[in-house]
Design a protein around this motif. Structure first.
Motif, PDB file in Angstrom:
ATOM      1  N   LEU A  20      73.838  73.170  81.017  1.00  0.00           N
ATOM      2  CA  LEU A  20      73.158  71.881  80.866  1.00  0.00           C
ATOM      3  C   LEU A  20      71.671  72.067  80.564  1.00  0.00           C
ATOM      4  CD1 LEU A  20      74.932  69.908  83.715  1.00  0.00           C
ATOM      5  CD2 LEU A  20      75.172  69.511  81.258  1.00  0.00           C
ATOM      6  N   THR A  21      71.066  73.066  81.178  1.00  0.00           N
ATOM      7  CA  THR A  21      69.657  73.367  80.921  1.00  0.00           C
ATOM      8  C   THR A  21      69.458  73.781  79.463  1.00  0.00           C
ATOM      9  OG1 THR A  21      69.320  74.017  83.222  1.00  0.00           O
ATOM     10  CG2 THR A  21      67.692  74.802  81.624  1.00  0.00           C
ATOM     11  N   ARG A  22      70.356  74.623  78.948  1.00  0.00           N
ATOM     12  CA  ARG A  22      70.272  75.044  77.538  1.00  0.00           C
ATOM     13  C   ARG A  22      70.453  73.849  76.605  1.00  0.00           C
ATOM     14  NH1 ARG A  22      73.568  79.200  79.501  1.00  0.00           N
ATOM     15  NH2 ARG A  22      75.449  78.240  78.598  1.00  0.00           N
ATOM     16  N   ILE A  23      71.417  72.996  76.915  1.00  0.00           N
ATOM     17  CA  ILE A  23      71.685  71.822  76.081  1.00  0.00           C
ATOM     18  C   ILE A  23      70.492  70.884  76.089  1.00  0.00           C
ATOM     19  CG2 ILE A  23      73.132  69.775  75.830  1.00  0.00           C
ATOM     20  CD1 ILE A  23      75.392  71.563  77.142  1.00  0.00           C
ATOM     21  N   ALA A  24      69.930  70.645  77.266  1.00  0.00           N
ATOM     22  CA  ALA A  24      68.773  69.754  77.379  1.00  0.00           C
ATOM     23  C   ALA A  24      67.605  70.295  76.549  1.00  0.00           C
ATOM     24  CB  ALA A  24      68.369  69.588  78.842  1.00  0.00           C
ATOM     25  N   LEU A  35      72.309  63.447  81.538  1.00  0.00           N
ATOM     26  CA  LEU A  35      73.431  63.041  82.386  1.00  0.00           C
ATOM     27  C   LEU A  35      73.651  61.538  82.433  1.00  0.00           C
ATOM     28  CD1 LEU A  35      72.923  65.489  85.383  1.00  0.00           C
ATOM     29  CD2 LEU A  35      74.495  65.722  83.462  1.00  0.00           C
ATOM     30  N   LYS A  36      72.743  60.762  81.850  1.00  0.00           N
ATOM     31  CA  LYS A  36      72.906  59.305  81.863  1.00  0.00           C
ATOM     32  C   LYS A  36      74.088  58.903  80.984  1.00  0.00           C
ATOM     33  CE  LYS A  36      68.163  58.005  82.796  1.00  0.00           C
ATOM     34  NZ  LYS A  36      66.992  57.304  82.314  1.00  0.00           N
ATOM     35  N   PRO A  37      74.688  57.749  81.262  1.00  0.00           N
ATOM     36  CA  PRO A  37      75.817  57.304  80.435  1.00  0.00           C
ATOM     37  C   PRO A  37      75.441  57.264  78.952  1.00  0.00           C
ATOM     38  CG  PRO A  37      75.621  55.920  82.363  1.00  0.00           C
ATOM     39  CD  PRO A  37      74.410  56.823  82.349  1.00  0.00           C
ATOM     40  N   GLY A  38      76.308  57.726  78.136  1.00  0.00           N
ATOM     41  CA  GLY A  38      76.109  57.819  76.697  1.00  0.00           C
ATOM     42  C   GLY A  38      76.957  58.958  76.178  1.00  0.00           C
ATOM     43  N   ILE A  39      76.784  59.322  74.939  1.00  0.00           N
ATOM     44  CA  ILE A  39      77.621  60.355  74.337  1.00  0.00           C
ATOM     45  C   ILE A  39      77.465  61.693  75.053  1.00  0.00           C
ATOM     46  CG2 ILE A  39      75.948  60.987  72.540  1.00  0.00           C
ATOM     47  CD1 ILE A  39      79.773  60.848  72.132  1.00  0.00           C
ATOM     48  N   PHE A  40      76.260  62.044  75.450  1.00  0.00           N
ATOM     49  CA  PHE A  40      76.066  63.309  76.152  1.00  0.00           C
ATOM     50  C   PHE A  40      76.486  63.195  77.611  1.00  0.00           C
ATOM     51  CE2 PHE A  40      72.764  63.833  72.768  1.00  0.00           C
ATOM     52  CZ  PHE A  40      73.387  64.875  72.112  1.00  0.00           C
ATOM     53  N   GLY A  41      76.178  62.084  78.238  1.00  0.00           N
ATOM     54  CA  GLY A  41      76.510  61.903  79.647  1.00  0.00           C
ATOM     55  C   GLY A  41      77.999  61.982  79.921  1.00  0.00           C
ATOM     56  N   VAL A  42      78.799  61.443  79.028  1.00  0.00           N
ATOM     57  CA  VAL A  42      80.258  61.505  79.204  1.00  0.00           C
ATOM     58  C   VAL A  42      80.740  62.943  79.033  1.00  0.00           C
ATOM     59  CG1 VAL A  42      82.460  60.776  78.227  1.00  0.00           C
ATOM     60  CG2 VAL A  42      80.635  59.119  78.524  1.00  0.00           C
ATOM     61  N   GLN A  43      80.244  63.620  78.017  1.00  0.00           N
ATOM     62  CA  GLN A  43      80.669  64.999  77.785  1.00  0.00           C
ATOM     63  C   GLN A  43      80.103  65.957  78.828  1.00  0.00           C
ATOM     64  OE1 GLN A  43      80.637  66.387  73.628  1.00  0.00           O
ATOM     65  NE2 GLN A  43      80.008  64.298  73.107  1.00  0.00           N
ATOM     66  N   ALA A  44      79.040  65.556  79.509  1.00  0.00           N
ATOM     67  CA  ALA A  44      78.403  66.429  80.494  1.00  0.00           C
ATOM     68  C   ALA A  44      79.311  66.721  81.684  1.00  0.00           C
ATOM     69  CB  ALA A  44      77.086  65.822  80.978  1.00  0.00           C
ATOM     70  N   HIS A  45      80.368  65.950  81.846  1.00  0.00           N
ATOM     71  CA  HIS A  45      81.327  66.259  82.908  1.00  0.00           C
ATOM     72  C   HIS A  45      81.948  67.631  82.673  1.00  0.00           C
ATOM     73  CE1 HIS A  45      81.555  62.503  85.228  1.00  0.00           C
ATOM     74  NE2 HIS A  45      81.207  61.924  84.089  1.00  0.00           N
ATOM     75  N   TRP A  46      81.941  68.083  81.431  1.00  0.00           N
ATOM     76  CA  TRP A  46      82.490  69.371  81.034  1.00  0.00           C
ATOM     77  C   TRP A  46      81.431  70.099  80.210  1.00  0.00           C
ATOM     78  CZ3 TRP A  46      84.755  64.609  80.196  1.00  0.00           C
ATOM     79  CH2 TRP A  46      85.768  64.276  81.084  1.00  0.00           C
ATOM     80  N   PRO A  47      80.445  70.745  80.866  1.00  0.00           N
ATOM     81  CA  PRO A  47      79.324  71.357  80.144  1.00  0.00           C
ATOM     82  C   PRO A  47      79.722  72.359  79.063  1.00  0.00           C
ATOM     83  CG  PRO A  47      78.812  71.215  82.465  1.00  0.00           C
ATOM     84  CD  PRO A  47      80.263  70.833  82.317  1.00  0.00           C
ATOM     85  N   ALA A  48      80.762  73.145  79.297  1.00  0.00           N
ATOM     86  CA  ALA A  48      81.174  74.111  78.264  1.00  0.00           C
ATOM     87  C   ALA A  48      81.649  73.371  77.017  1.00  0.00           C
ATOM     88  CB  ALA A  48      82.274  75.021  78.798  1.00  0.00           C
ATOM     89  N   TRP A  49      82.377  72.275  77.198  1.00  0.00           N
ATOM     90  CA  TRP A  49      82.831  71.462  76.063  1.00  0.00           C
ATOM     91  C   TRP A  49      81.624  70.856  75.355  1.00  0.00           C
ATOM     92  CZ3 TRP A  49      85.980  69.972  72.434  1.00  0.00           C
ATOM     93  CH2 TRP A  49      85.789  68.739  71.833  1.00  0.00           C
TER      94      TRP A  49
END
Length: 87
Positions: A20-24, A35-49
Motif C-alpha cells: 500500500l505504501t508503494r502504491i500510494a 483507503l477511502k471508498p473509490g476505485i482504489f479503496g475497494v481494491q485496497a482490500h487486496w493490496p497484491a491485486w
C-alpha cells in the motif's frame, strides 16, 4: 449501499502495508486517501491485486499502441462524464 467496509491501515499485514505504501507513492496519494471508498479503496482490500492491476493499467494506458494517447485520455473523460464520476 456499500458491501465492503472501509479498511484501516492496521487491518493489513506488514507485507500488505508495504504494498500500500508503494502504491500510494506511485499514485501521489496518502495511504489514508488510498483507503477511502473509490476505485482504489475497494481494491485496497487486496493490496497484491491492487498493485498488479495498477501495473497493468499503467502499461496499457501509458504504453505505446495503436490508439494515440490523446484518444485514450478523451475516451476516459467521456466514460467518466457519462458515469458522473467525480475523479
Amino acid at each position: 449501499m456499500t458491501t465492503l467496509r472501509t479498511p484501516e491501515l492496521n487491518d493489513f499485514s506488514a507485507e500488505d502495508q508495504a504494498a500500500l505504501t508503494r502504491i500510494a507513492a506511485r499514485t501521489g496519494m496518502g495511504i489514508e486517501q488510498l483507503l477511502k471508498p473509490g476505485i482504489f479503496g475497494v481494491q485496497a482490500h487486496w493490496p497484491a491485486w491492487l498493485e498488479a492491476n495498477l501495473d497493468h493499467a499503467i502499461v496499457t494506458y501509458l504504453g505505446r499502441g495503436a490508439v494515440p494517447q490523446l484518444a485514450k485520455e478523451a475516451m476516459h473523460v467521456a466514460v467518466s462524464m457519462t458515469n458522473h464520476c467525480e475523479y
